[in-house]
Design a protein around this motif. Structure first.
Motif, PDB file in Angstrom:
ATOM      1  N   UNK A 222       1.057  -1.375  -0.060  1.00  0.00           N
ATOM      2  CA  UNK A 222      -0.007   0.163   0.009  1.00  0.00           C
ATOM      3  C   UNK A 222       0.854   1.263   0.147  1.00  0.00           C
ATOM      4  N   UNK A 223       2.118   1.231   0.436  1.00  0.00           N
ATOM      5  CA  UNK A 223       3.170   2.139   0.399  1.00  0.00           C
ATOM      6  C   UNK A 223       4.205   1.637  -0.409  1.00  0.00           C
ATOM      7  N   UNK A 224       4.564   2.106  -1.540  1.00  0.00           N
ATOM      8  CA  UNK A 224       5.649   1.395  -2.232  1.00  0.00           C
ATOM      9  C   UNK A 224       6.812   2.230  -1.861  1.00  0.00           C
ATOM     10  N   UNK A 225       6.866   3.490  -1.511  1.00  0.00           N
ATOM     11  CA  UNK A 225       8.028   4.254  -0.820  1.00  0.00           C
ATOM     12  C   UNK A 225       8.685   3.383   0.032  1.00  0.00           C
ATOM     13  N   UNK A 226       7.956   3.149   1.202  1.00  0.00           N
ATOM     14  CA  UNK A 226       8.223   2.514   2.373  1.00  0.00           C
ATOM     15  C   UNK A 226       8.696   1.065   2.414  1.00  0.00           C
ATOM     16  N   UNK A 227       7.893   0.245   1.498  1.00  0.00           N
ATOM     17  CA  UNK A 227       8.382  -0.913   1.121  1.00  0.00           C
ATOM     18  C   UNK A 227       9.697  -1.062   0.396  1.00  0.00           C
ATOM     19  N   UNK A 228      10.133  -0.100  -0.339  1.00  0.00           N
ATOM     20  CA  UNK A 228      11.233  -0.095  -1.356  1.00  0.00           C
ATOM     21  C   UNK A 228      12.489   0.400  -0.346  1.00  0.00           C
ATOM     22  N   UNK A 272       0.478  -9.185  15.452  1.00  0.00           N
ATOM     23  CA  UNK A 272       1.886  -8.646  15.622  1.00  0.00           C
ATOM     24  C   UNK A 272       2.483  -8.796  14.364  1.00  0.00           C
ATOM     25  N   UNK A 273       2.163  -9.700  13.308  1.00  0.00           N
ATOM     26  CA  UNK A 273       2.739  -9.886  11.797  1.00  0.00           C
ATOM     27  C   UNK A 273       2.266  -8.570  11.242  1.00  0.00           C
ATOM     28  N   UNK A 274       0.624  -8.353  11.291  1.00  0.00           N
ATOM     29  CA  UNK A 274       0.197  -7.082  10.910  1.00  0.00           C
ATOM     30  C   UNK A 274       0.684  -5.785  10.991  1.00  0.00           C
ATOM     31  N   UNK A 275       0.903  -5.484  12.255  1.00  0.00           N
ATOM     32  CA  UNK A 275       1.773  -4.213  12.815  1.00  0.00           C
ATOM     33  C   UNK A 275       3.182  -4.153  12.155  1.00  0.00           C
ATOM     34  N   UNK A 276       3.797  -5.147  12.334  1.00  0.00           N
ATOM     35  CA  UNK A 276       5.295  -5.168  11.761  1.00  0.00           C
ATOM     36  C   UNK A 276       5.302  -4.832  10.208  1.00  0.00           C
ATOM     37  N   UNK A 277       4.137  -5.309   9.559  1.00  0.00           N
ATOM     38  CA  UNK A 277       4.442  -4.967   7.911  1.00  0.00           C
ATOM     39  C   UNK A 277       3.762  -3.879   7.690  1.00  0.00           C
ATOM     40  N   UNK A 278       2.886  -3.277   8.444  1.00  0.00           N
ATOM     41  CA  UNK A 278       2.258  -2.026   8.378  1.00  0.00           C
ATOM     42  C   UNK A 278       3.361  -0.825   8.354  1.00  0.00           C
ATOM     43  N   UNK A 279       4.351  -1.199   9.139  1.00  0.00           N
ATOM     44  CA  UNK A 279       5.415  -0.137   9.342  1.00  0.00           C
ATOM     45  C   UNK A 279       6.299  -0.083   8.118  1.00  0.00           C
ATOM     46  N   UNK A 280       6.108  -1.219   7.181  1.00  0.00           N
ATOM     47  CA  UNK A 280       7.029  -1.304   5.910  1.00  0.00           C
ATOM     48  C   UNK A 280       6.246  -0.817   4.698  1.00  0.00           C
ATOM     49  N   UNK A 282       3.152  -2.639   4.162  1.00  0.00           N
ATOM     50  CA  UNK A 282       2.342  -3.586   3.678  1.00  0.00           C
ATOM     51  C   UNK A 282       0.932  -3.845   4.682  1.00  0.00           C
ATOM     52  N   UNK A 283       0.003  -4.435   3.807  1.00  0.00           N
ATOM     53  CA  UNK A 283      -1.166  -4.884   4.631  1.00  0.00           C
ATOM     54  C   UNK A 283      -1.419  -6.405   4.226  1.00  0.00           C
ATOM     55  N   UNK A 284      -1.593  -6.974   5.512  1.00  0.00           N
ATOM     56  CA  UNK A 284      -1.416  -8.367   5.435  1.00  0.00           C
ATOM     57  C   UNK A 284      -2.964  -8.892   5.615  1.00  0.00           C
ATOM     58  N   UNK A 285      -3.491  -9.856   4.753  1.00  0.00           N
ATOM     59  CA  UNK A 285      -5.031 -10.355   4.791  1.00  0.00           C
ATOM     60  C   UNK A 285      -4.966 -11.506   5.583  1.00  0.00           C
ATOM     61  N   UNK A 286      -5.656 -12.560   5.159  1.00  0.00           N
ATOM     62  CA  UNK A 286      -5.618 -13.624   5.821  1.00  0.00           C
ATOM     63  C   UNK A 286      -4.348 -14.667   5.943  1.00  0.00           C
ATOM     64  N   UNK A 287      -4.026 -15.029   7.278  1.00  0.00           N
ATOM     65  CA  UNK A 287      -3.115 -15.793   7.453  1.00  0.00           C
ATOM     66  C   UNK A 287      -3.424 -17.244   7.772  1.00  0.00           C
ATOM     67  N   UNK A 288      -2.898 -18.510   7.516  1.00  0.00           N
ATOM     68  CA  UNK A 288      -3.503 -19.567   7.808  1.00  0.00           C
ATOM     69  C   UNK A 288      -2.289 -20.879   7.656  1.00  0.00           C
ATOM     70  N   UNK A 289      -2.598 -21.740   8.319  1.00  0.00           N
ATOM     71  CA  UNK A 289      -1.947 -23.000   8.104  1.00  0.00           C
ATOM     72  C   UNK A 289      -2.314 -24.051   7.055  1.00  0.00           C
ATOM     73  N   UNK A 290      -1.583 -24.128   6.159  1.00  0.00           N
ATOM     74  CA  UNK A 290      -2.316 -25.102   5.071  1.00  0.00           C
ATOM     75  C   UNK A 290      -2.292 -26.534   5.110  1.00  0.00           C
ATOM     76  N   UNK A 291      -1.017 -26.929   5.711  1.00  0.00           N
ATOM     77  CA  UNK A 291      -0.755 -28.516   6.062  1.00  0.00           C
ATOM     78  C   UNK A 291       0.221 -28.558   7.114  1.00  0.00           C
ATOM     79  N   UNK A 292      -0.428 -29.639   7.825  1.00  0.00           N
ATOM     80  CA  UNK A 292       0.528 -30.043   9.119  1.00  0.00           C
ATOM     81  C   UNK A 292       1.059 -31.646   8.645  1.00  0.00           C
ATOM     82  N   UNK A 293       2.374 -31.503   8.678  1.00  0.00           N
ATOM     83  CA  UNK A 293       2.943 -32.960   8.358  1.00  0.00           C
ATOM     84  C   UNK A 293       3.733 -33.599   9.410  1.00  0.00           C
TER      85      UNK A 293
END
Length: 380
Positions: A222-228, A272-280, A282-293
């Motif tokens: 969402x903020x290319x300048x911060x991300x780069x 916590x992940x969303x807060x860290x990424x907002x600082x650089x 990025x906005x983070x949507x859904x986070x999930x575990x796909x597989x447990x091996x």
């Protein structure tokens, strides 16, 4: 004729229409020879000849500086000199077609008769953007090292850096910049929604079982300048943040708790992940575990546990059905005991079913006189 010329100490030259000749006699400039036949003194090898083909219009000669210094009238008549200033780029055109690009303080000399020659000068001390009218013409020039070109696709943004400093953001489209006096770089950032997978992440559960999990997250810049500019690689930063968050959240759970609800991590870890990424940026949507091996041995144990549980459930169902059947028989017996007519009806119903399957049926006195003799159910 050749013998006579040799005796006379002369040399006869024939210059074609596409040729020019620089002639020197006794080391001094004699002149520029144009198309036609020329007879020059050449006694004792004192004549020097330098041939030039107008198919290559650039004037490349060891006598270049001497001609421009001492024979201005000759160079003005036959040669065209083009110089670029300290902060200039010069686009040279030949007969209205782009021929060359001169970088700052560069010089080029052309045969005037190979033209006509025209120039366009661009100041690169400020804006480095190449005008749209020149961009298409520059595409076919061999010296494209003088420009930096980039195509920014739809849904992306370009960040223009000059000498390592961010200058501006570029919208979707084709862009070209002079790369002559300063270093120009363009970084293209994808602004579309993207997904990131973290595969094979090892986690030690609370009951000390080592698992491997595959994670998935959706994110968007969402903020290319911060991300780069904030981090070296924003995708890598998100990858590591997901690793740490899931190690922390899944490490405090038991294996049963993880298997019971494997689609999400702890809300605190996700926040916590969303807060860290907002600082650089990025906005983070859904986070999930796909597989447990699970490890091979643990997988076999769990399969046995599941099989035992299903077998126990099947036994319970069988017992329940048997109990229901027994209860139904008991109720039927109670009704017959209280109602003799119902008992007789059941006997007749049973006789009816049996009669359809046998030829003869003998009823003894056990039916309390219902039928005392041999009953012929059907004719021979």
């Amino acid at each position: 004729m050749e013998i006579l010329d040799r005796v006379r100490g002369v040399e006869r030259l024939i210059v074609k229409e596409n040729q020019r000749v620089i002639a020197l006699y006794k080391g001094k400039f004699h002149g520029v020879l144009t198309p036609g036949e020329h007879v020059l003194r050449a006694d004792r090898g004192r004549l020097e000849i330098e041939w030039h083909d107008l198919a290559r219009p650039e004037f490349a000669s060891i006598f270049d500086k001497a001609l421009f210094r001492d024979h201005a009238e000759v160079t003005e008549q036959y040669l065209t000199e083009i110089r670029a200033g300290a902060d200039e780029v010069v686009v040279v055109s030949r007969d209205k077609r782009l021929h060359a690009v001169l970088k700052p303080e560069e010089r080029a000399v052309y045969w005037t008769e190979a033209g006509p020659w025209t120039t366009e000068r661009f100041d690169v001390a400020g804006d480095l953007a190449v005008p749209d009218k020149v961009q298409k013409r520059l595409t076919g020039v061999a010296r494209l090292t003088l420009v930096t070109s980039v195509d920014v696709a739809e849904g992306h943004v370009g960040l223009l850096f000059v000498d390592g400093k961010l200058v501006s953001e570029l919208e979707a489209g084709a862009h070209m910049f002079w790369a002559v006096t300063r270093k120009v770089a363009v970084k293209v950032i994808d602004l579309r929604r993207q997904s990131l997978d973290v595969t094979g992440q090892e986690v030690l559960t609370r009951d000390r079982v080592t698992l491997r999990v595959n994670l998935a997250a959706e994110y968007q810049v969402v903020d290319a300048v911060k991300a780069a500019t904030t981090v070296k690689d924003f995708a890598d930063a998100l990858y590591r943040a997901l690793q740490f968050a899931f190690r922390k959240s899944l490490g405090v759970k038991s294996l049963d708790e993880i298997l019971a609800d494997k689609v999400t991590a702890e809300a605190e870890a996700i926040a916590e992940v969303r807060t860290q990424m907002a600082a650089i940026g990025l906005t983070v949507g859904e986070i999930a575990v796909k597989d447990v091996i699970l490890p091979g041995e643990m997988r076999d144990i769990l399969n046995k546990v599941v099989a035992a549980e299903k077998e126990a459930e099947a036994n319970i169902i069988r017992r329940r059905e048997e109990t229901n059947a027994t209860r139904s028989l008991l109720n039927t017996a109670r009704v017959m005991a209280e109602n003799p007519v119902m008992l007789r009806l059941k006997e007749l119903e049973a006789l009816s079913e049996i009669a359809g399957k046998v030829e003869r049926l003998t009823i003894h006195n056990g039916t309390a006189g219902l039928m005392n003799d041999l009953v012929k159910l059907r004719d021979e």
